[in-house]
Design an enzyme around this catalytic site. Structure first.
Site, PDB file in Angstrom:
ATOM      1  N   LYS A   1      -1.481  -2.259   3.238  1.00  0.00           N
ATOM      2  CA  LYS A   1      -0.397  -1.357   3.114  1.00  0.00           C
ATOM      3  C   LYS A   1       0.044  -0.784   4.119  1.00  0.00           C
ATOM      4  CE  LYS A   1      -0.968  -1.339  -2.017  1.00  0.00           C
ATOM      5  NZ  LYS A   1      -1.268  -0.414  -3.401  1.00  0.00           N
TER       6      LYS A   1
ATOM      7  N   LYS B   1      -1.423 -11.497  -2.963  1.00  0.00           N
ATOM      8  CA  LYS B   1      -1.752 -10.839  -4.280  1.00  0.00           C
ATOM      9  C   LYS B   1      -0.451 -10.560  -4.877  1.00  0.00           C
ATOM     10  CE  LYS B   1      -2.812  -6.496  -5.078  1.00  0.00           C
ATOM     11  NZ  LYS B   1      -2.818  -5.766  -6.461  1.00  0.00           N
TER      12      LYS B   1
ATOM     13  N   LYS C   1       3.523  -4.838  -7.085  1.00  0.00           N
ATOM     14  CA  LYS C   1       4.603  -4.055  -7.563  1.00  0.00           C
ATOM     15  C   LYS C   1       5.321  -4.002  -6.146  1.00  0.00           C
ATOM     16  CE  LYS C   1       2.413  -1.277 -10.637  1.00  0.00           C
ATOM     17  NZ  LYS C   1       1.498  -0.763  -9.957  1.00  0.00           N
TER      18      LYS C   1
END
Ligand code: AQP
Length: 335
Positions: free
Chosen positions: A118, A201, A204
């Site tokens: 991230k 993966k 969201k």
């Protein structure tokens, strides 16, 4: 082993209200929570503090919390078996997280794959330090409730290991304060991949920029069909085994939803054109989500009542969380 004084093992898990829930959240987490809820003493959290770790819009956070609560209930979580509450409604989560942060080496956090992935998507100057330390908050969430089992998808395995490492560090230093939790990861549906890129993966945050990446639990049947129709497969004209990553992901979604073994799925689809596979996966997903979507709409028709239920669950859980926090505070010299 059950937590002291409890007759059933204690389960704790949570999801961030960071966007619409997708098929990965459903198959990797919620569906398993619902199926096994009567075996455990369950706590399911809406981890709103975690949703602040990536850029977000404060004006929609309350809406997303209600979305998530309604989705838990619509998916079949029963308040007879589970407490559903909002993380920030119990301040002990943040208070314990601070104490644990002071006992957690930086190196442990820098090794977390979720952080590297991230943080890697943003410029270093823009990454909030919450993204580095939120696994410690997650450890606090779990350890506060003498949790035995944490049902999650495969991506969370490393964070549960970290939770154990932090808990053990405190226990070794101060004596048996925390119950050690174990991850509970199912064989099917534990890692659903993006439809647009089966190497990443389903997530969201990635779906915000690429709408074809994920199927959302509230997507209409038409949208679900279109997204599956565009899902990445491979250069073969029909389904072959061993299947490539995109096809394997569609098969995994199908077999998890239908509860089928790999051998059955191979027999059903070997040699079939991709259009047949995509059509059947879409049908199975639409059928599974339709009753959830209907119940979701009914629950969302009375938001004040929903918020009252969340507040009252937090009131019931607070004494347990505060008792653990007090144990820790006494050990570290804060009381
Ligand atoms: N792709 C996935 N396959 C299987 N399980 C998954 N989970 C998430 N993605 C998949 C499981 O869903 C639960 C809740 O996840 P979360 O919202 O707390 O955080 P996350 O894992 O970071 O989920 P997202 O969708 O990727 O959200 P963003 O992009 O906002 O970070 C967990 O049990 C997780 O394992």
């Amino acid at each position: 082993m059950a937590a002291p004084g409890a007759s059933k093992p204690r389960v704790f898990s949570g999801i961030q209200p960071s966007g619409g829930l997708h098929l990965g959240n459903y198959l990797g987490a919620i569906r398993n929570w619902v199926r096994d809820q009567d075996k455990y003493d369950n706590i399911f959290c809406i981890v709103d503090l975690h949703a602040m770790t990536l850029p977000y819009d404060p004006s929609v956070l309350q809406e997303r919390i209600l979305d998530l609560a309604a989705t838990y209930l619509a998916a079949g979580i029963s308040e007879q078996h589970a407490a559903i509450f909002v993380q920030s409604h119990i301040p002990a989560h943040s208070e314990l997280a601070w104490v644990l942060e002071c006992y957690t080496p930086m190196g442990w956090l820098e090794r977390m794959v979720a952080f590297k992935e991230k943080a890697g998507r943003q410029s270093h100057e823009r990454v909030g330090s919450g993204l580095l330390v939120y696994p410690v908050l997650q450890a606090a969430d779990i350890l506060l409730y003498d949790t035995n089992l944490v049902p999650v998808g495969e991506d969370q395995r490393q964070h549960i290991e970290l939770t154990r490492d932090i808990g053990q560090r405190i226990n070794q230093r101060f004596g048996p304060i925390f119950t050690m939790p174990d991850a509970l990861i199912q064989k099917a549906g534990a890692r659903i991949m993006g439809l647009d890129n089966p190497e990443t993966k389903m997530s969201k945050s990635l779906a915000i920029k690429a709408p074809g990446h994920a199927i959302f639990m509230l997507d209409s049947p038409d949208t679900i069909r279109k997204k599956f129709a565009r899902a990445q497969t491979d250069a073969e004209p029909a389904v072959r085994f061993p299947a490539g990553a995109g096809v394997a992901n569609l098969l995994e979604i199908y077999r998890t939803i239908c509860g089928k073994e790999w051998a059955e799925v191979e027999q059903e689809f070997a040699g079939k054109p991709y259009s047949v596979l995509k059509g059947r996966v879409a049908d199975a997903v639409i059928e599974a989500l339709a009753p959830i979507q209907e119940r979701y709409r009914a629950i969302r028709s009375d938001d004040p009542a929903l918020m009252r239920r969340l507040r009252s669950a937090a009131d019931r859980l607070s004494p347990t969380a505060n008792a653990t926090l007090a144990r820790v505070q006494r050990a570290v010299g804060l009381r």
